[in-house]
Design a protein around this motif. Sequence first.
Motif, PDB file in Angstrom:
ATOM      1  N   HIS A   6       0.831  -1.203   0.012  1.00 38.69           N
ATOM      2  CA  HIS A   6       0.166   0.164  -0.225  1.00 38.69           C
ATOM      3  C   HIS A   6       1.015   1.218   0.186  1.00 38.69           C
ATOM      4  CE1 HIS A   6      -2.992  -2.807   1.025  1.00 38.69           C
ATOM      5  NE2 HIS A   6      -2.369  -3.469   2.126  1.00 38.69           N
ATOM      6  N   PHE A   7       0.379   2.218  -0.778  1.00 35.58           N
ATOM      7  CA  PHE A   7       1.138   3.572  -1.032  1.00 35.58           C
ATOM      8  C   PHE A   7       0.493   4.790  -0.944  1.00 35.58           C
ATOM      9  CE2 PHE A   7       3.253  -0.081  -3.601  1.00 35.58           C
ATOM     10  CZ  PHE A   7       4.408  -0.097  -3.094  1.00 35.58           C
ATOM     11  N   VAL A   8       1.075   5.917  -0.581  1.00 30.64           N
ATOM     12  CA  VAL A   8       0.325   7.118  -0.838  1.00 30.64           C
ATOM     13  C   VAL A   8       1.208   8.082  -1.442  1.00 30.64           C
ATOM     14  CG1 VAL A   8      -1.029   9.056   0.035  1.00 30.64           C
ATOM     15  CG2 VAL A   8      -1.058   6.786   1.051  1.00 30.64           C
ATOM     16  N   PRO A   9       1.505   7.942  -2.965  1.00 35.30           N
ATOM     17  CA  PRO A   9       2.433   8.686  -3.551  1.00 35.30           C
ATOM     18  C   PRO A   9       1.910  10.146  -3.754  1.00 35.30           C
ATOM     19  CG  PRO A   9       1.634   6.848  -4.954  1.00 35.30           C
ATOM     20  CD  PRO A   9       0.839   6.953  -3.452  1.00 35.30           C
ATOM     21  N   PRO A  10       2.908  11.235  -3.705  1.00 34.28           N
ATOM     22  CA  PRO A  10       2.569  12.471  -3.714  1.00 34.28           C
ATOM     23  C   PRO A  10       1.823  12.691  -4.937  1.00 34.28           C
ATOM     24  CG  PRO A  10       4.977  12.111  -3.577  1.00 34.28           C
ATOM     25  CD  PRO A  10       4.365  10.917  -3.643  1.00 34.28           C
ATOM     26  N   GLY A  11       0.618  13.514  -4.711  1.00 36.75           N
ATOM     27  CA  GLY A  11      -0.360  13.885  -6.011  1.00 36.75           C
ATOM     28  C   GLY A  11      -1.622  12.992  -6.037  1.00 36.75           C
ATOM     29  N   LEU A  12      -1.450  12.014  -5.432  1.00 37.25           N
ATOM     30  CA  LEU A  12      -2.714  11.065  -5.307  1.00 37.25           C
ATOM     31  C   LEU A  12      -3.332  11.336  -3.959  1.00 37.25           C
ATOM     32  CD1 LEU A  12      -1.560   7.517  -6.538  1.00 37.25           C
ATOM     33  CD2 LEU A  12      -2.643   9.308  -7.866  1.00 37.25           C
ATOM     34  N   LEU A  13      -4.802  11.586  -4.121  1.00 40.67           N
ATOM     35  CA  LEU A  13      -5.548  11.572  -2.948  1.00 40.67           C
ATOM     36  C   LEU A  13      -6.030  10.486  -1.990  1.00 40.67           C
ATOM     37  CD1 LEU A  13      -7.952  14.623  -4.501  1.00 40.67           C
ATOM     38  CD2 LEU A  13      -5.732  14.885  -3.127  1.00 40.67           C
ATOM     39  N   ILE A  14      -5.703   9.443  -2.926  1.00 42.59           N
ATOM     40  CA  ILE A  14      -6.309   8.089  -2.347  1.00 42.59           C
ATOM     41  C   ILE A  14      -5.210   7.322  -2.036  1.00 42.59           C
ATOM     42  CG2 ILE A  14      -8.769   8.416  -2.912  1.00 42.59           C
ATOM     43  CD1 ILE A  14      -8.161   6.603  -5.100  1.00 42.59           C
ATOM     44  N   PRO A  15      -5.220   6.096  -1.081  1.00 40.40           N
ATOM     45  CA  PRO A  15      -4.021   5.104  -1.115  1.00 40.40           C
ATOM     46  C   PRO A  15      -4.259   4.378  -2.325  1.00 40.40           C
ATOM     47  CG  PRO A  15      -5.231   5.072   0.928  1.00 40.40           C
ATOM     48  CD  PRO A  15      -6.168   6.161  -0.071  1.00 40.40           C
ATOM     49  N   ASP A  47      10.938   9.823 -12.465  1.00 42.58           N
ATOM     50  CA  ASP A  47      12.091   9.956 -11.953  1.00 42.58           C
ATOM     51  C   ASP A  47      12.385   9.720 -10.486  1.00 42.58           C
ATOM     52  OD1 ASP A  47      10.618  12.013 -10.920  1.00 42.58           O
ATOM     53  OD2 ASP A  47      12.317  13.718 -11.745  1.00 42.58           O
ATOM     54  N   ARG A  48      11.313   9.356  -9.947  1.00 37.22           N
ATOM     55  CA  ARG A  48      11.381   8.870  -8.538  1.00 37.22           C
ATOM     56  C   ARG A  48      10.766   7.670  -8.123  1.00 37.22           C
ATOM     57  NH1 ARG A  48      11.529  14.452  -5.394  1.00 37.22           N
ATOM     58  NH2 ARG A  48      12.274  15.506  -7.103  1.00 37.22           N
ATOM     59  N   PRO A  49      11.391   6.743  -7.673  1.00 34.13           N
ATOM     60  CA  PRO A  49      10.968   5.315  -7.258  1.00 34.13           C
ATOM     61  C   PRO A  49       9.946   5.530  -5.994  1.00 34.13           C
ATOM     62  CG  PRO A  49      13.046   6.132  -5.858  1.00 34.13           C
ATOM     63  CD  PRO A  49      12.674   7.142  -6.670  1.00 34.13           C
ATOM     64  N   LEU A  50       8.626   5.744  -6.431  1.00 34.90           N
ATOM     65  CA  LEU A  50       7.572   5.870  -5.443  1.00 34.90           C
ATOM     66  C   LEU A  50       7.064   4.584  -5.075  1.00 34.90           C
ATOM     67  CD1 LEU A  50       5.809   9.142  -6.984  1.00 34.90           C
ATOM     68  CD2 LEU A  50       7.369   9.159  -4.945  1.00 34.90           C
ATOM     69  N   LEU A  51       6.953   3.555  -5.796  1.00 37.35           N
ATOM     70  CA  LEU A  51       6.225   2.244  -5.655  1.00 37.35           C
ATOM     71  C   LEU A  51       7.160   1.234  -5.126  1.00 37.35           C
ATOM     72  CD1 LEU A  51       3.615   2.754  -8.458  1.00 37.35           C
ATOM     73  CD2 LEU A  51       3.244   3.512  -6.176  1.00 37.35           C
ATOM     74  N   ARG A  52       8.156   1.449  -4.674  1.00 44.04           N
ATOM     75  CA  ARG A  52       9.281   0.413  -4.120  1.00 44.04           C
ATOM     76  C   ARG A  52       8.479  -0.248  -2.804  1.00 44.04           C
ATOM     77  NH1 ARG A  52      15.436   1.188  -4.961  1.00 44.04           N
ATOM     78  NH2 ARG A  52      15.607   0.830  -6.801  1.00 44.04           N
ATOM     79  N   THR A  53       8.674  -1.627  -2.752  1.00 43.29           N
ATOM     80  CA  THR A  53       8.208  -2.381  -1.455  1.00 43.29           C
ATOM     81  C   THR A  53       8.696  -1.469  -0.176  1.00 43.29           C
ATOM     82  OG1 THR A  53       9.936  -3.945  -1.646  1.00 43.29           O
ATOM     83  CG2 THR A  53       7.711  -4.539  -2.675  1.00 43.29           C
ATOM     84  N   SER A  54      10.050  -1.074  -0.216  1.00 42.84           N
ATOM     85  CA  SER A  54      10.560  -0.478   0.949  1.00 42.84           C
ATOM     86  C   SER A  54      10.065   0.849   1.294  1.00 42.84           C
ATOM     87  CB  SER A  54      12.201  -0.101   0.621  1.00 42.84           C
ATOM     88  OG  SER A  54      12.306   0.574  -0.324  1.00 42.84           O
ATOM     89  N   ASN A  55       8.852   1.411   0.108  1.00 43.24           N
ATOM     90  CA  ASN A  55       8.343   2.531   0.338  1.00 43.24           C
ATOM     91  C   ASN A  55       6.758   2.354   0.902  1.00 43.24           C
ATOM     92  OD1 ASN A  55      10.630   4.295  -0.432  1.00 43.24           O
ATOM     93  ND2 ASN A  55       9.773   4.165  -2.461  1.00 43.24           N
ATOM     94  N   ALA A  56       6.488   1.158   1.017  1.00 44.41           N
ATOM     95  CA  ALA A  56       4.931   0.900   1.406  1.00 44.41           C
ATOM     96  C   ALA A  56       4.563   1.190   2.686  1.00 44.41           C
ATOM     97  CB  ALA A  56       4.980  -0.558   1.215  1.00 44.41           C
ATOM     98  N   LEU A  57       3.391   1.395   2.970  1.00 38.17           N
ATOM     99  CA  LEU A  57       2.742   1.827   4.265  1.00 38.17           C
ATOM    100  C   LEU A  57       2.778   0.267   5.042  1.00 38.17           C
ATOM    101  CD1 LEU A  57      -0.112   4.000   3.254  1.00 38.17           C
ATOM    102  CD2 LEU A  57       1.919   4.645   4.075  1.00 38.17           C
ATOM    103  N   THR A  58       2.803   0.548   6.433  1.00 35.48           N
ATOM    104  CA  THR A  58       2.603  -0.485   7.224  1.00 35.48           C
ATOM    105  C   THR A  58       1.387  -0.451   8.003  1.00 35.48           C
ATOM    106  OG1 THR A  58       4.310   0.384   8.691  1.00 35.48           O
ATOM    107  CG2 THR A  58       4.985  -1.207   7.051  1.00 35.48           C
ATOM    108  N   PHE A  59       0.572  -1.039   8.362  1.00 38.70           N
ATOM    109  CA  PHE A  59      -0.535  -1.166   9.435  1.00 38.70           C
ATOM    110  C   PHE A  59      -0.384  -1.805  10.658  1.00 38.70           C
ATOM    111  CE2 PHE A  59      -1.745  -0.328   4.784  1.00 38.70           C
ATOM    112  CZ  PHE A  59      -2.558   0.990   4.982  1.00 38.70           C
ATOM    113  N   GLY A  60      -1.472  -1.412  11.485  1.00 44.80           N
ATOM    114  CA  GLY A  60      -1.357  -2.204  12.721  1.00 44.80           C
ATOM    115  C   GLY A  60      -0.432  -1.508  13.885  1.00 44.80           C
ATOM    116  N   ALA A  61       0.255  -2.324  14.680  1.00 40.42           N
ATOM    117  CA  ALA A  61       0.903  -1.605  15.660  1.00 40.42           C
ATOM    118  C   ALA A  61       1.839  -0.413  15.010  1.00 40.42           C
ATOM    119  CB  ALA A  61       1.439  -2.826  16.460  1.00 40.42           C
ATOM    120  N   MET A  62       2.414  -0.748  13.922  1.00 38.04           N
ATOM    121  CA  MET A  62       3.275  -0.004  13.553  1.00 38.04           C
ATOM    122  C   MET A  62       2.630   1.330  12.623  1.00 38.04           C
ATOM    123  SD  MET A  62       5.983  -2.500  12.015  1.00 38.04           S
ATOM    124  CE  MET A  62       7.207  -1.295  11.361  1.00 38.04           C
TER     125      MET A  62
END
Length: 145
Positions: A6-15, A47-62
């Motif tokens: 799950h991502f929230v890249p700049p410019g998008l209003l929804i996840p 020109d920007r890696p916005l959707l790499r797995t390392s940039n993903a959101l985490t949910f729950g306790a984190m």
Amino acid sequence: KLCPYHFVPPGLLIPLTAIYDTRYGEIEEKQSELRRNLHFRLGLPLDRPLLRTSNALTFGAMEMRDRSSSKSGSSLLRDVHKEIPSSGVSGGIMSLIDGSYEYYHYLHDGIDDNGWGCAYRSLQTIMSWYRLQQYSSINVPSHRF
């Protein structure tokens, strides 16, 4: 194995949720092509890696994955160039960085690197820029081992 990210890249209003095949690494050509296609279809910059797995959101306790090198409540300054007034030098050229960074200064973090730490602190500042722009998920190097 398919896995949602799950991502929230700049410019998008929804996840955004992207489903990646975890058999491939992030730099594997198939994953790179999939991310490039998603960027194109969503109108995201290429020109920007916005959707790499390392940039993903985490949910729950984190909460949202920490993209900076510091923990919350950090004493590091961020984007110090924004508050610096113009020097007023006639014919001078002002160049500013695009994006956020954390400013690492010598004698910070209880390390006495006065006289030798400038280059290393500059490296830390540059690495923080890469992390905050989501080009890297590698921690900013420290003086401690």
